[in-house]
Motif scaffolding. Sequence first.
Motif, short mmCIF file in Angstrom:
data_model
loop_
_atom_site.label_atom_id
_atom_site.label_comp_id
_atom_site.label_asym_id
_atom_site.label_seq_id
_atom_site.Cartn_x
_atom_site.Cartn_y
_atom_site.Cartn_z
N PHE A 37 26.20 67.61 -4.13
CA PHE A 37 26.95 66.47 -3.63
C PHE A 37 25.95 65.35 -3.35
O PHE A 37 24.74 65.58 -3.25
CB PHE A 37 27.67 66.82 -2.33
CG PHE A 37 28.89 67.69 -2.52
CD1 PHE A 37 28.76 69.04 -2.81
CD2 PHE A 37 30.15 67.16 -2.42
CE1 PHE A 37 29.88 69.84 -2.99
CE2 PHE A 37 31.29 67.95 -2.60
CZ PHE A 37 31.13 69.29 -2.89
N ARG A 38 26.46 64.15 -3.20
CA ARG A 38 25.59 63.03 -2.82
C ARG A 38 26.30 62.13 -1.84
O ARG A 38 27.53 62.03 -1.82
CB ARG A 38 25.13 62.25 -4.05
CG ARG A 38 26.23 61.55 -4.83
CD ARG A 38 25.65 60.97 -6.12
NE ARG A 38 26.67 60.29 -6.91
CZ ARG A 38 26.45 59.84 -8.15
NH1 ARG A 38 25.25 59.98 -8.72
NH2 ARG A 38 27.44 59.23 -8.80
N LEU A 39 25.47 61.49 -1.02
CA LEU A 39 25.97 60.57 -0.01
C LEU A 39 25.18 59.28 -0.12
O LEU A 39 23.97 59.26 0.11
CB LEU A 39 25.80 61.18 1.39
CG LEU A 39 26.31 60.34 2.54
CD1 LEU A 39 27.81 60.09 2.41
CD2 LEU A 39 26.00 61.02 3.87
N ALA A 40 25.88 58.23 -0.51
CA ALA A 40 25.26 56.91 -0.63
C ALA A 40 25.66 56.07 0.58
O ALA A 40 26.69 56.33 1.21
CB ALA A 40 25.72 56.24 -1.92
N PRO A 41 24.85 55.06 0.89
CA PRO A 41 25.17 54.20 2.04
C PRO A 41 26.56 53.60 1.92
O PRO A 41 26.96 53.13 0.85
CB PRO A 41 24.09 53.12 1.97
CG PRO A 41 22.96 53.76 1.27
CD PRO A 41 23.57 54.68 0.26
N GLU A 42 27.30 53.67 3.00
CA GLU A 42 28.63 53.08 3.11
C GLU A 42 29.63 53.72 2.15
O GLU A 42 30.67 53.12 1.85
CB GLU A 42 28.58 51.57 2.90
CG GLU A 42 27.68 50.87 3.92
CD GLU A 42 27.66 49.37 3.73
OE1 GLU A 42 28.28 48.88 2.78
OE2 GLU A 42 27.03 48.70 4.55
N LYS A 43 29.34 54.92 1.68
CA LYS A 43 30.27 55.65 0.82
C LYS A 43 30.51 57.04 1.38
O LYS A 43 29.74 57.54 2.19
CB LYS A 43 29.73 55.75 -0.60
CG LYS A 43 29.67 54.43 -1.34
CD LYS A 43 29.28 54.64 -2.80
CE LYS A 43 29.28 53.32 -3.56
NZ LYS A 43 28.91 53.53 -4.98
N PRO A 88 20.86 52.73 -10.90
CA PRO A 88 20.76 52.37 -9.47
C PRO A 88 21.91 52.93 -8.64
O PRO A 88 21.71 53.29 -7.48
CB PRO A 88 20.77 50.84 -9.51
CG PRO A 88 20.16 50.51 -10.83
CD PRO A 88 20.66 51.57 -11.77
N GLU A 89 23.08 53.04 -9.23
CA GLU A 89 24.23 53.57 -8.48
C GLU A 89 24.13 55.07 -8.23
O GLU A 89 24.97 55.64 -7.52
CB GLU A 89 25.54 53.25 -9.18
CG GLU A 89 25.58 53.62 -10.66
CD GLU A 89 25.27 52.43 -11.56
OE1 GLU A 89 24.31 51.67 -11.26
OE2 GLU A 89 25.97 52.28 -12.59
N ASP A 90 23.14 55.73 -8.80
CA ASP A 90 22.89 57.14 -8.48
C ASP A 90 22.08 57.31 -7.20
O ASP A 90 21.88 58.43 -6.74
CB ASP A 90 22.14 57.82 -9.63
CG ASP A 90 22.95 57.91 -10.91
OD1 ASP A 90 22.36 57.69 -12.00
OD2 ASP A 90 24.16 58.20 -10.83
N THR A 91 21.61 56.20 -6.65
CA THR A 91 20.85 56.24 -5.41
C THR A 91 21.68 56.85 -4.29
O THR A 91 22.79 56.39 -4.00
CB THR A 91 20.39 54.83 -5.01
OG1 THR A 91 19.48 54.34 -6.00
CG2 THR A 91 19.72 54.84 -3.65
N ALA A 92 21.15 57.90 -3.67
CA ALA A 92 21.88 58.60 -2.62
C ALA A 92 21.01 59.74 -2.08
O ALA A 92 19.95 60.04 -2.65
CB ALA A 92 23.18 59.18 -3.16
N ILE A 93 21.49 60.34 -1.02
CA ILE A 93 20.92 61.61 -0.58
C ILE A 93 21.70 62.70 -1.30
O ILE A 93 22.94 62.71 -1.25
CB ILE A 93 21.03 61.79 0.94
CG1 ILE A 93 20.30 60.66 1.66
CG2 ILE A 93 20.45 63.14 1.35
CD1 ILE A 93 20.50 60.68 3.16
N ILE A 121 17.17 60.35 -3.36
CA ILE A 121 16.85 59.79 -4.68
C ILE A 121 17.13 58.30 -4.64
O ILE A 121 18.22 57.89 -4.26
CB ILE A 121 17.67 60.45 -5.79
CG1 ILE A 121 17.26 61.91 -5.95
CG2 ILE A 121 17.49 59.70 -7.11
CD1 ILE A 121 18.07 62.65 -6.98
N THR A 122 16.13 57.53 -5.01
CA THR A 122 16.28 56.09 -5.08
C THR A 122 15.96 55.65 -6.50
O THR A 122 14.88 55.95 -7.01
CB THR A 122 15.36 55.38 -4.09
OG1 THR A 122 15.64 55.84 -2.77
CG2 THR A 122 15.55 53.87 -4.15
N VAL A 123 16.90 54.96 -7.12
CA VAL A 123 16.73 54.49 -8.49
C VAL A 123 16.62 52.97 -8.44
O VAL A 123 17.58 52.28 -8.10
CB VAL A 123 17.89 54.91 -9.39
CG1 VAL A 123 17.63 54.49 -10.83
CG2 VAL A 123 18.11 56.42 -9.31
#
Length: 125
Positions: A37-43, A88-93, A121-123
């Motif tokens: 799973f991933r968690l991006a800022p404000e998502k 870049p939209e793959d950026t997340a924990i 992960i930061t793209v």
Amino acid sequence: QVQLVESGGGLVQAGDSLTLSCVTSSGTFSSYAMGWFRLAPEKEREFVAGINWRGGDIDYHDSVKGRFTIARDNAKNTVTLQMNSLKPEDTAIYYCAAASDGGYVPVFAHQYDYWGQGTQITVAS
């Protein structure tokens, strides 16, 4: 208690590849379905990929199909997520998760029983 430890995160450029690994010391790893799973800022937390206990059932979020590949090695208690053509939209924990009912691929977070600590992960574009 099942402990999951992720590794492999980092800062990459758009278009690069990265492989995440998740290792557990649990002796029953082979019976679990595993997911990323991933968690991006404000998502909200988002299902990325999952694999059932045998590896015969795999599912991906539409946004990563064709770019990400999940695999497991039950002999090594390891599940990996190969990520290609990162955006870049793959950026997340990114979090590894294990579900006790390993016969299918759960796609909702509440269906998983154990979670890793996450890896960033930061793209960059």
